[in-house]
Design an enzyme around this catalytic site. Sequence first.
Site, PDB file in Angstrom:
ATOM      1  N   CYS A  19     -49.071  70.007 -53.671  1.00 27.69           N
ATOM      2  CA  CYS A  19     -49.170  68.763 -52.910  1.00 27.69           C
ATOM      3  C   CYS A  19     -50.580  68.214 -52.809  1.00 27.69           C
ATOM      4  CB  CYS A  19     -48.620  68.964 -51.511  1.00 27.69           C
ATOM      5  SG  CYS A  19     -48.768  70.628 -50.917  1.00 27.69           S
ATOM      6  N   ASN A  49     -52.451  77.751 -55.636  1.00 32.67           N
ATOM      7  CA  ASN A  49     -52.736  76.857 -56.741  1.00 32.67           C
ATOM      8  C   ASN A  49     -54.089  76.205 -56.410  1.00 32.67           C
ATOM      9  OD1 ASN A  49     -52.442  75.224 -58.940  1.00 32.67           O
ATOM     10  ND2 ASN A  49     -50.497  74.347 -58.310  1.00 32.67           N
ATOM     11  N   CYS A  51     -54.260  72.143 -42.791  1.00 34.88           N
ATOM     12  CA  CYS A  51     -54.259  73.486 -43.398  1.00 34.88           C
ATOM     13  C   CYS A  51     -55.456  73.560 -44.362  1.00 34.88           C
ATOM     14  CB  CYS A  51     -52.948  73.739 -44.132  1.00 34.88           C
ATOM     15  SG  CYS A  51     -51.516  73.620 -43.035  1.00 34.88           S
ATOM     16  N   SER A 102     -43.682  77.242 -42.954  1.00 31.51           N
ATOM     17  CA  SER A 102     -44.909  77.714 -43.602  1.00 31.51           C
ATOM     18  C   SER A 102     -45.663  78.632 -42.649  1.00 31.51           C
ATOM     19  CB  SER A 102     -45.786  76.509 -43.969  1.00 31.51           C
ATOM     20  OG  SER A 102     -45.149  75.746 -44.964  1.00 31.51           O
ATOM     21  N   LEU A 103     -45.677  79.906 -42.970  1.00 33.17           N
ATOM     22  CA  LEU A 103     -46.282  80.905 -42.081  1.00 33.17           C
ATOM     23  C   LEU A 103     -47.745  81.133 -42.447  1.00 33.17           C
ATOM     24  CD1 LEU A 103     -44.701  82.216 -39.838  1.00 33.17           C
ATOM     25  CD2 LEU A 103     -44.205  84.139 -41.370  1.00 33.17           C
ATOM     26  N   HIS A 104     -47.977  81.611 -43.641  1.00 31.38           N
ATOM     27  CA  HIS A 104     -49.312  81.788 -44.232  1.00 31.38           C
ATOM     28  C   HIS A 104     -50.194  82.853 -43.586  1.00 31.38           C
ATOM     29  CE1 HIS A 104     -47.979  78.370 -46.353  1.00 31.38           C
ATOM     30  NE2 HIS A 104     -48.534  77.426 -45.632  1.00 31.38           N
ATOM     31  N   CYS A 123     -39.008  66.724 -55.315  1.00 32.02           N
ATOM     32  CA  CYS A 123     -39.894  67.080 -54.211  1.00 32.02           C
ATOM     33  C   CYS A 123     -40.550  65.791 -53.733  1.00 32.02           C
ATOM     34  CB  CYS A 123     -40.934  68.085 -54.703  1.00 32.02           C
ATOM     35  SG  CYS A 123     -42.195  68.471 -53.476  1.00 32.02           S
ATOM     36  N   GLY A 173     -47.676  65.525 -46.608  1.00 36.16           N
ATOM     37  CA  GLY A 173     -47.334  65.182 -45.233  1.00 36.16           C
ATOM     38  C   GLY A 173     -46.535  66.256 -44.527  1.00 36.16           C
ATOM     39  N   GLU A 174     -46.419  66.106 -43.217  1.00 31.87           N
ATOM     40  CA  GLU A 174     -45.625  67.031 -42.408  1.00 31.87           C
ATOM     41  C   GLU A 174     -44.312  66.333 -42.037  1.00 31.87           C
ATOM     42  OE1 GLU A 174     -45.245  70.113 -41.513  1.00 31.87           O
ATOM     43  OE2 GLU A 174     -43.607  69.452 -40.237  1.00 31.87           O
ATOM     44  N   SER A 227     -39.463  71.519 -45.479  1.00 29.54           N
ATOM     45  CA  SER A 227     -40.528  72.506 -45.271  1.00 29.54           C
ATOM     46  C   SER A 227     -41.463  72.006 -44.179  1.00 29.54           C
ATOM     47  CB  SER A 227     -41.299  72.698 -46.575  1.00 29.54           C
ATOM     48  OG  SER A 227     -42.407  73.561 -46.368  1.00 29.54           O
ATOM     49  N   CYS A 270     -55.214  73.232 -48.340  1.00 30.36           N
ATOM     50  CA  CYS A 270     -54.288  72.237 -48.908  1.00 30.36           C
ATOM     51  C   CYS A 270     -55.016  70.930 -49.203  1.00 30.36           C
ATOM     52  CB  CYS A 270     -53.141  71.999 -47.928  1.00 30.36           C
ATOM     53  SG  CYS A 270     -51.984  70.719 -48.447  1.00 30.36           S
ATOM     54  N   GLU A 313     -47.411  61.273 -53.816  1.00 31.53           N
ATOM     55  CA  GLU A 313     -46.935  61.946 -55.019  1.00 31.53           C
ATOM     56  C   GLU A 313     -45.505  62.421 -54.815  1.00 31.53           C
ATOM     57  OE1 GLU A 313     -51.299  64.033 -55.493  1.00 31.53           O
ATOM     58  OE2 GLU A 313     -49.512  65.263 -55.496  1.00 31.53           O
ATOM     59  N   CYS A 366     -52.073  63.908 -44.465  1.00 29.92           N
ATOM     60  CA  CYS A 366     -51.424  64.844 -43.547  1.00 29.92           C
ATOM     61  C   CYS A 366     -52.399  65.166 -42.417  1.00 29.92           C
ATOM     62  CB  CYS A 366     -51.043  66.132 -44.284  1.00 29.92           C
ATOM     63  SG  CYS A 366     -50.145  67.321 -43.253  1.00 29.92           S
TER      64      CYS A 366
END
Length: 374
Positions: A335, A292, A116, A216-218, A105, A161-162, A193, A119, A90, A112
Site C-alpha cells: 500500500c 516489503n 504505522c 493488523s497486530l504487528h 484490493c 487508508g484505514e 483489514s 507503511c 492505488e 492514512c
Amino acid sequence: MKHLLTLDRDELRRWLVEHEQAEFRARQIERWVYQGRAVSFDDMSDLPATLRAALKDEFQIWTTQVAAVHKAPDGTRKLVLQLADGGRIECVLLRDRDNARRTVCISTQVGCAMGCVFCASGLDGVQRNLTRGEILEQMLLLARLLPADERISHIVVMGMGEPLANLNELLPALERASHSQGLGVGVRRITISTVGLPAAIRRLAKLDARFHLAVSLHAPNDELRNRLVPINRKTGLEAVLSAADHYFEVSSRRLTFEYVLLADVNDQPEHARQLAALLRGRAALLNVIPYNPVAGLPYRTPSPAAQGRFREILEQAGVNVQFRERKGSDISAACGQLRRQMSESGPAGAAPGGSGPADTDPRSAGPDAVSQSS
Ligand code: SAH
C-alpha cells in the site's frame, strides 16, 4: 455533475420517476454499469436516446483518471488513480490461476492517519475519505481488466487508508459490491483489514453483513505496538483483541491477524513466543507478511532464516500461521508505495519493474488486457 456510482438503488429509482421514466430502467442502467462494463451512457443501447441524454446532462460514471497501470509477470495489475481533486490512490487486481481467484484490493482514503511507522500510505497523513462512488469505481476499473468471461471473486479492503475510519462510505460501497445486481461478490468473500479500532469493530459486529475481518497486530505487546502502530497508544492491545473476540463471537467467522515481519524489530524468538501466548485459545489465522521495503524508511525484510525461525516457534505452539506470498512486490504493490514513487519522481520516472505509465486505460483496453503479458 453528480457521480452516478454514489447513488444508491433507491436514489436512482427516484431520479427516474422524477424524470418521468419507468423505474425498471434503473435495473438496466445497473446492469450496464456493474455487469455490462459500459464506458459511457452511449453504450447503454437499450435505453431511449432521451433518457441517455438526460443522464449525460446530470451524471458522470467515472470521476478518476488512470495515472498509471503496472503489470507484474505473475498477473498482478496495479492502477494509480488520480481523483477529480488531484489526490492519488492505488488499487490492485490479483489473478490467481491456480484457484481461479480474482481478487481486488481497494483503498478507502487518500493517505492514512494511523501513522504505522513502516507503511508508505501514511507518510503524509490523511488528506480525505474516499466517497462510496470512488470506492466502487476502483472495483469497476479493475474488473474491466479481466477477460470478458471472468468476474471479481474476492474483495480485500487492504489498500491505502484505514477502512474502519471511513465506514459511512465503505459500507454502502460494499453493499453494492455484494448485491446480486451489483458485482455479486458475497460478503463472505470480502475481507476488511483494520489497524484495530475497537469501537468501529463493535459497530461492524452489529451489522447483518458478516464480512471477514483482518486485524493488523504487528506486535505482541503494548510497548512494541505503541512504537510501530502509534494509534495503539490510544486503544491498547487489550481493547483491540477483545473487540476482535466479540466480532468472532457474533459473526462466527474466523479472524485473521496480520503481522508485518520487520528484521530485528518484531521478528525475534521472544516475539514469536509472546505472539503464540497471545493467540492461544483464539480460533484465528495468523497471516505473517514479510516486509516489503519502502524507499526512505529504515525497515528491512528479515532473512529467510529469521523468517523460518519465527514460523517454527509459532507452528510448534500450535498457532495456525500462514506466510503471505509477496504477489506483485516487483510493482510495489504494497500500500502507498507506488503513489509515493510517482509523487517523488513524476509519472514518467515511476514503475521500477513495471511497464511504465499507462498506455492502457482499462476503460479503453480490450477484455484481454490482463492476459496479454503472461
Ligand atoms: N489500514 C488497514 C489496511 C492497511 S494495508 C490496516 O492497518 O490493516 C494491509 C496490511 O499491509 C496492513 O497489515 C499493513 O500494516 C500492511 N503493510 C503496510 N505496509 C506494508 C509493507 N511495506 N510491507 C508489508 N506489509 C505492509
